[in-house]
Write a protein that holds these residues in place. Sequence first.
Motif, PDB file in Angstrom:
ATOM      1  N   VAL A 164       0.896  -1.053  -0.101  1.00  0.00           N
ATOM      2  CA  VAL A 164      -0.171  -0.001  -0.159  1.00  0.00           C
ATOM      3  C   VAL A 164       0.850   1.145  -0.488  1.00  0.00           C
ATOM      4  O   VAL A 164       0.926   2.485  -0.553  1.00  0.00           O
ATOM      5  CB  VAL A 164      -1.022   0.361   1.614  1.00  0.00           C
ATOM      6  N   MET A 165       1.643   1.433   0.619  1.00  0.00           N
ATOM      7  CA  MET A 165       3.089   2.504   0.817  1.00  0.00           C
ATOM      8  C   MET A 165       3.535   2.720  -0.376  1.00  0.00           C
ATOM      9  O   MET A 165       3.580   4.084  -1.290  1.00  0.00           O
ATOM     10  CB  MET A 165       3.661   2.458   2.651  1.00  0.00           C
ATOM     11  N   ILE A 166       3.867   1.233  -1.014  1.00  0.00           N
ATOM     12  CA  ILE A 166       4.319   1.484  -2.414  1.00  0.00           C
ATOM     13  C   ILE A 166       3.617   2.115  -3.069  1.00  0.00           C
ATOM     14  O   ILE A 166       3.850   3.046  -4.351  1.00  0.00           O
ATOM     15  CB  ILE A 166       4.730   0.773  -2.953  1.00  0.00           C
ATOM     16  N   ALA A 167       2.897   1.574  -3.538  1.00  0.00           N
ATOM     17  CA  ALA A 167       1.294   3.035  -3.874  1.00  0.00           C
ATOM     18  C   ALA A 167       0.608   3.799  -4.550  1.00  0.00           C
ATOM     19  O   ALA A 167       0.793   4.716  -4.875  1.00  0.00           O
ATOM     20  CB  ALA A 167      -0.025   1.597  -3.666  1.00  0.00           C
ATOM     21  N   VAL A 168       1.200   3.896  -2.760  1.00  0.00           N
ATOM     22  CA  VAL A 168       0.830   5.348  -2.529  1.00  0.00           C
ATOM     23  C   VAL A 168       2.058   6.692  -2.932  1.00  0.00           C
ATOM     24  O   VAL A 168       1.491   7.526  -3.537  1.00  0.00           O
ATOM     25  CB  VAL A 168       0.628   6.588  -0.686  1.00  0.00           C
TER      26      VAL A 168
END
Length: 242
Positions: free
Chosen positions: A125-129
């Motif tokens: 999720v953090m990478i996608a953000v």
Amino acid sequence: MAQPGYMGPNSFGEDAYPGTFDFTEQSIRRGFIRKVYSILMCQLLVTMGVIALFIFHEPTKVFVRNNSYLFWIAFVVLFVCLIAMACCTELRRQTPVNFIFLAIFTCAQSFLLGVTASVYDASEVMIAVGITAAVCLGLTLFAFQTKFDFTVMGGALVAASMILLVFGILAIIFRSNIINMLYAAAGALIFSLYLVYDTQLMMGGKHKYSISPEEYIFAALNLYLDIVNIFLFILTIIGMSK
């Protein structure tokens, strides 16, 4: 699980005006853009807070999974608010009703995004953000400086959205990782174009079509949906790649 908000925001009705509508005062255009981005930033902060709650707070994740009806309630609220703001011009121009509807919509969308993000690892999720933030910043800067007028592409983008919808149905039927990956990549590309398109609609100026300065809620809604969809598609790609 169906992803919320996959349909292009302008397919619900675009309150755009021919290029004869101009921001005659630079201060009006700057004020309109500042207002739109201020609202958008508040929406994104709320959304990020809710997503963080879902991926880092286990009791919240467990509670929602045990009460799946909350997802469908949020989905209905999201759909009703979206249709109301997209189709009712007076509603989205009348303060404070427009802000109330936008706030309810943002909370419902944030809840659905939190539920969706909770099935992925926090690192994904953090990478996608991070990727979404970089992509949206780059596209926004591109939209502001490019001489190419993307506002003439409204019909083509709606057609592309319809094709994407059919592609999504096929992906659900055949359940192939390759098809799903292609679907997510195509979705990210289409909504990236939507982001440039909606940004230029907001800018006005020499572009063929522009949004009235009274439509700051509609402009913020369009940009928010573009960013949300880009995030969802990028998250899908990252999740499938692992």
